[in-house]
Design a protein around this motif. Structure first.
Motif, PDB file in Angstrom:
ATOM      1  N   MET A   1       0.901  -0.992   0.295  1.00 28.20           N
ATOM      2  CA  MET A   1       0.094  -0.079  -0.192  1.00 28.20           C
ATOM      3  C   MET A   1       0.895   1.373   0.098  1.00 28.20           C
ATOM      4  O   MET A   1       0.097   2.130  -0.469  1.00 28.20           O
ATOM      5  N   LYS A   2       1.971   1.055   0.644  1.00 28.05           N
ATOM      6  CA  LYS A   2       2.574   1.940   0.540  1.00 28.05           C
ATOM      7  C   LYS A   2       3.836   2.214  -0.314  1.00 28.05           C
ATOM      8  O   LYS A   2       4.381   3.656  -0.739  1.00 28.05           O
ATOM      9  N   MET A   3       3.664   1.829  -1.447  1.00 28.72           N
ATOM     10  CA  MET A   3       4.153   1.079  -2.591  1.00 28.72           C
ATOM     11  C   MET A   3       3.480   2.025  -2.925  1.00 28.72           C
ATOM     12  O   MET A   3       3.787   3.191  -4.438  1.00 28.72           O
ATOM     13  N   LEU A   4       2.242   1.486  -3.699  1.00 26.82           N
ATOM     14  CA  LEU A   4       1.245   2.198  -3.919  1.00 26.82           C
ATOM     15  C   LEU A   4       0.957   3.546  -3.945  1.00 26.82           C
ATOM     16  O   LEU A   4       0.888   4.376  -5.611  1.00 26.82           O
ATOM     17  N   THR A   5       1.159   3.949  -2.731  1.00 27.32           N
ATOM     18  CA  THR A   5       1.291   5.162  -2.755  1.00 27.32           C
ATOM     19  C   THR A   5       1.947   6.097  -2.885  1.00 27.32           C
ATOM     20  O   THR A   5       1.794   7.549  -3.039  1.00 27.32           O
ATOM     21  N   GLY A   6       2.757   6.279  -3.372  1.00 29.33           N
ATOM     22  CA  GLY A   6       4.456   6.474  -3.808  1.00 29.33           C
ATOM     23  C   GLY A   6       4.937   6.344  -2.681  1.00 29.33           C
ATOM     24  O   GLY A   6       6.079   7.540  -2.564  1.00 29.33           O
ATOM     25  N   PHE A   7       4.793   5.815  -1.531  1.00 24.72           N
ATOM     26  CA  PHE A   7       5.811   7.051   0.010  1.00 24.72           C
ATOM     27  C   PHE A   7       7.203   5.516  -0.165  1.00 24.72           C
ATOM     28  O   PHE A   7       8.340   6.810  -0.185  1.00 24.72           O
ATOM     29  N   LEU A   8       6.297   4.214  -0.513  1.00 27.76           N
ATOM     30  CA  LEU A   8       8.033   3.725  -0.754  1.00 27.76           C
ATOM     31  C   LEU A   8       8.449   3.183  -2.034  1.00 27.76           C
ATOM     32  O   LEU A   8       7.256   3.295  -2.631  1.00 27.76           O
ATOM     33  N   ALA A   9       9.524   2.997  -2.637  1.00 27.13           N
ATOM     34  CA  ALA A   9       9.841   3.012  -4.081  1.00 27.13           C
ATOM     35  C   ALA A   9      10.014   1.190  -3.378  1.00 27.13           C
ATOM     36  O   ALA A   9      10.361   0.503  -2.676  1.00 27.13           O
ATOM     37  N   PRO A  10       8.985   0.399  -4.249  1.00 25.88           N
ATOM     38  CA  PRO A  10       9.147  -1.056  -4.546  1.00 25.88           C
ATOM     39  C   PRO A  10      11.075  -1.472  -4.672  1.00 25.88           C
ATOM     40  O   PRO A  10      11.062  -0.949  -5.381  1.00 25.88           O
ATOM     41  N   SER A  11      11.413  -2.660  -3.878  1.00 26.80           N
ATOM     42  CA  SER A  11      13.118  -3.085  -4.424  1.00 26.80           C
ATOM     43  C   SER A  11      12.631  -3.338  -5.770  1.00 26.80           C
ATOM     44  O   SER A  11      13.976  -3.525  -6.540  1.00 26.80           O
ATOM     45  N   SER A  12      11.583  -4.147  -6.165  1.00 26.27           N
ATOM     46  CA  SER A  12      12.033  -4.513  -7.565  1.00 26.27           C
ATOM     47  C   SER A  12      10.556  -4.433  -8.053  1.00 26.27           C
ATOM     48  O   SER A  12       9.446  -4.491  -7.690  1.00 26.27           O
ATOM     49  N   GLY A  13      10.008  -4.871  -9.435  1.00 27.93           N
ATOM     50  CA  GLY A  13       8.933  -4.551 -10.338  1.00 27.93           C
ATOM     51  C   GLY A  13       8.601  -2.805  -9.754  1.00 27.93           C
ATOM     52  O   GLY A  13       8.683  -1.895  -9.554  1.00 27.93           O
ATOM     53  N   THR A  14       7.029  -2.874 -10.681  1.00 30.65           N
ATOM     54  CA  THR A  14       6.123  -1.363 -10.344  1.00 30.65           C
ATOM     55  C   THR A  14       5.200  -2.206 -10.047  1.00 30.65           C
ATOM     56  O   THR A  14       4.182  -2.423 -10.593  1.00 30.65           O
ATOM     57  N   ALA A  15       3.899  -1.047 -10.743  1.00 25.31           N
ATOM     58  CA  ALA A  15       2.567  -1.004 -10.465  1.00 25.31           C
ATOM     59  C   ALA A  15       2.113   0.329 -11.085  1.00 25.31           C
ATOM     60  O   ALA A  15       2.465   1.128 -11.231  1.00 25.31           O
ATOM     61  N   SER A  16       0.585   0.200 -11.632  1.00 19.38           N
ATOM     62  CA  SER A  16       0.120   1.395 -12.379  1.00 19.38           C
ATOM     63  C   SER A  16      -1.238   1.056 -11.892  1.00 19.38           C
ATOM     64  O   SER A  16      -1.497   0.779 -11.239  1.00 19.38           O
ATOM     65  N   ILE A  17      -1.473   2.869 -11.175  1.00 22.26           N
ATOM     66  CA  ILE A  17      -2.863   3.250 -10.823  1.00 22.26           C
ATOM     67  C   ILE A  17      -3.641   3.935 -12.328  1.00 22.26           C
ATOM     68  O   ILE A  17      -3.074   5.056 -12.499  1.00 22.26           O
ATOM     69  N   LEU A  18      -4.457   2.970 -12.985  1.00 17.06           N
ATOM     70  CA  LEU A  18      -5.470   3.678 -13.587  1.00 17.06           C
ATOM     71  C   LEU A  18      -4.221   4.046 -14.803  1.00 17.06           C
ATOM     72  O   LEU A  18      -4.451   5.199 -15.481  1.00 17.06           O
ATOM     73  N   GLY A  19      -3.344   3.232 -15.013  1.00 15.33           N
ATOM     74  CA  GLY A  19      -2.800   3.622 -15.931  1.00 15.33           C
ATOM     75  C   GLY A  19      -0.955   4.708 -15.990  1.00 15.33           C
ATOM     76  O   GLY A  19      -0.432   4.909 -16.414  1.00 15.33           O
ATOM     77  N   HIS A  20      -1.482   4.816 -14.717  1.00 17.41           N
ATOM     78  CA  HIS A  20       0.043   5.862 -14.724  1.00 17.41           C
ATOM     79  C   HIS A  20       0.977   4.702 -13.530  1.00 17.41           C
ATOM     80  O   HIS A  20       0.860   4.762 -12.403  1.00 17.41           O
ATOM     81  N   ASP A  21       2.000   4.867 -14.114  1.00 16.55           N
ATOM     82  CA  ASP A  21       2.791   4.378 -13.501  1.00 16.55           C
ATOM     83  C   ASP A  21       3.217   4.797 -12.128  1.00 16.55           C
ATOM     84  O   ASP A  21       3.443   6.353 -11.935  1.00 16.55           O
ATOM     85  N   ILE A  22       3.171   3.161 -10.996  1.00 14.24           N
ATOM     86  CA  ILE A  22       4.025   4.839  -9.878  1.00 14.24           C
ATOM     87  C   ILE A  22       5.045   5.496  -9.601  1.00 14.24           C
ATOM     88  O   ILE A  22       5.025   6.083  -8.659  1.00 14.24           O
ATOM     89  N   GLN A  23       6.190   5.135 -10.468  1.00 12.25           N
ATOM     90  CA  GLN A  23       7.357   5.047  -9.888  1.00 12.25           C
ATOM     91  C   GLN A  23       8.217   6.160 -11.001  1.00 12.25           C
ATOM     92  O   GLN A  23       8.011   7.237 -10.959  1.00 12.25           O
ATOM     93  N   SER A  24       7.339   5.979 -12.134  1.00 10.98           N
ATOM     94  CA  SER A  24       7.733   7.422 -13.358  1.00 10.98           C
ATOM     95  C   SER A  24       6.983   7.917 -13.392  1.00 10.98           C
ATOM     96  O   SER A  24       7.274   9.442 -13.536  1.00 10.98           O
TER      97      SER A  24
END
Lengths: 243, 264
Positions: B1-24
């Motif tokens: 959850m903290k990764m989805l909300t952009g608080f923590l960075a995932p150690s590997s992989g990524t996720a996207s919220i409605l088409g927006h990548d959480i890291q970029s």
């Protein structure tokens, strides 16, 4: 960029929401008065200028400014609200700068409230008000540099007291780097190194501004210092927010 | 959850919220999300109104739009009475509601709630759950919880994560059916029950004696419904059964088995 004023406004308001702001301002005004009139010998000097007032600012700020800065990030981390702040759609830049500017403006307000000094000295004699204005600017820049350091230390430590002590220590290093006792220790070193260490000192930079000499290099020094420490703050916040 | 909300960075992989990548595209993703962090941290020295207006401004609402948003959120979680109070003086339930108001203020498409009912009294829990169910009509709501009854009460899909690994993913019903108690029948009687006869019924996997006297639980084989057979046996033998209970499955038992890494 657009959210910066929002962060700024909330932070500034939060200073005045607690007694901290008023306690700080009162202590600052009383101490600066005491230093000026008793230690600085304002009357005995018989000169219409504010040198005794400004010459103690460095030392006054050494303890008072870290007290404003210590809560900037340490409190957010402790209460967990940093999680809220960092998941709102704002950039690190906006958060770090907004918080810093609020603290800086707060310090500016405290500084402006020393205006009776200016009134007094104008009543007693005919001072060079240009020099006084320059000295105020220098003093505010000095407070900004202290705050930027304090903000970084506050991001490092979860505990406000530790943040306070760390920033006092770092600020102290920046002050004494221009004093003979430190420079003498570098007696073995080549002249350029001694000059480099001395040029880091708040004291020397601030002295020249408070004499009314606004040198672009001195201004640049303070601005660079603030920017560098704020950048460091952003990095530290990113690294340590989870801890 | 903290990764989805952009608080923590995932150690590997990524996720996207409605088409927006959480890291970029962190900011775009964060705009779509309403987030209630665990424990609902707020700025304690602010008033409820001041805090919500601050959040509204950060979310980009100004003037009349801002006031209307705050009012709507306040009405939804019933905070009208405490608007002028500073947050630190509020009870836990009210604080949680302030956190919820803050999360739904900008009418996000995705709502992420970390332990939304933790530490609340039964009334408050009920309120929060009703609110979540109301919101779920037109939003994606993700909640984390340690209270398993909540999963059955509000969720349409449940995911179990242990040690950073996904161990189960399905509807609460599917998860329940993985329990050995799924479709099990518990009987309580005044007279002793014949557990050997019960165990011999078709589709019965076994019989467990409970601590209570004359009480036992008949386990079903996976995929079997055993209630009719048991009912027939009861009427045939003329047992006086005071309690009879068909279980849906015990989620906590499924959860324990899954997270301990034992195969079901």
């Amino acid at each position: 960029m657009s959210q910066l004023p929002v962060i700024f406004k909330r932070e500034l308001a939060s200073y005045f929401a607690t007694p901290l702001a008023y306690v700080f301002i009162v202590i600052f005004l009383v101490l600066s008065g005491v230093f000026t009139f008793y230690l600085g010998g304002f009357y005995e000097r018989g000169q219409a200028d504010l040198t005794p007032f400004f010459s103690f600012h460095t030392w006054l700020y050494l303890f008072l400014v870290p007290a404003i800065a210590m809560r900037l990030w340490a409190e957010e981390r402790k209460s967990g609200s940093i999680e809220l702040l960092m998941t709102l759609p704002i950039t690190r830049f906006e958060a770090v700068t907004g918080k810093f500017l609020a603290a800086w403006v707060f310090a500016g307000i405290a500084l402006l409230l020393t205006f009776p000094m200016v009134v007094t000295v104008n009543y007693l004699g005919e001072p060079d008000n240009g020099v006084i204005a320059a000295a105020y600017l220098g003093s505010w820049l000095l407070a900004g540099a202290f705050l930027a350091i304090g903000s970084c230390m506050s991001a490092l430590a979860k505990n406000q007291v530790i943040a306070f002590i760390l920033s006092v220590a770092v600020c102290f290093l920046f002050i004494v780097s221009g004093l003979p006792m430190v420079l003498d220790a570098f007696a073995w070193a080549p002249q350029w190194l001694i000059d480099a260490v001395a040029s880091l000192s708040f004291l020397i930079r601030f002295d020249s501004i408070s004499k009314g000499v606004i040198d672009l290099r001195d201004l640049l020094y303070f601005v660079t210092l603030i920017v560098a420490w704020l950048a460091a703050t952003a990095v530290v916040v990113d690294l340590k927010k989870a801890a | 959850m903290k990764m989805l909300t952009g608080f923590l960075a995932p150690s590997s992989g990524t996720a996207s919220i409605l088409g927006h990548d959480i890291q970029s595209q962190t900011l775009q993703a964060q705009r779509q999300i309403g987030y209630l962090p665990e424990g609902a941290p707020c700025y304690g020295d602010m008033t409820v109104r001041g805090f919500l207006e601050f959040i509204a401004e950060v979310r980009g609402f100004r003037g009349a739009d801002k006031r209307q948003r705050v009012e709507a959120a306040v009405a939804q979680v019933e905070l009208e009475k405490v608007l002028g109070q500073s947050i630190e003086t509020l009870s836990k339930g009210f604080k949680r509601r302030v956190g919820l108001a803050q999360a739904i203020l900008h009418d996000p498409k995705v709502l992420i709630l970390d332990e939304p009912t933790d530490g609340l009294d039964p009334n408050q829990k009920h309120q929060v759950r009703q609110l979540i169910q109301g919101l779920a009509h037109d939003k994606i709501v993700i909640i984390s919880t340690h209270i398993l009854e909540e999963v059955t009460a509000v969720c349409t899909r449940a995911v179990v994560i242990a040690g950073g690994k996904l161990v189960a993913d399905g509807t609460p019903l599917e998860l329940e059916s993985r329990s050995k108690y799924h479709q099990a029948v518990t009987l309580v009687s005044d007279n002793p029950l014949d557990d050997i006869a019960l165990a011999a019924l078709p589709g019965v996997a076994g019989v467990e004696l409970n601590e209570r006297e004359n009480s036992l639980t008949v386990l079903a084989q996976p995929g079997q419904v055993i209630f009719p057979q048991i009912n027939a046996l009861i009427s045939q033998r003329g047992w006086v059964v005071t309690e009879l209970d068909v279980e849906r499955g015990r989620l906590d038992e499924v959860f324990r088995t899954l997270t301990r890494g034992e195969a079901l």
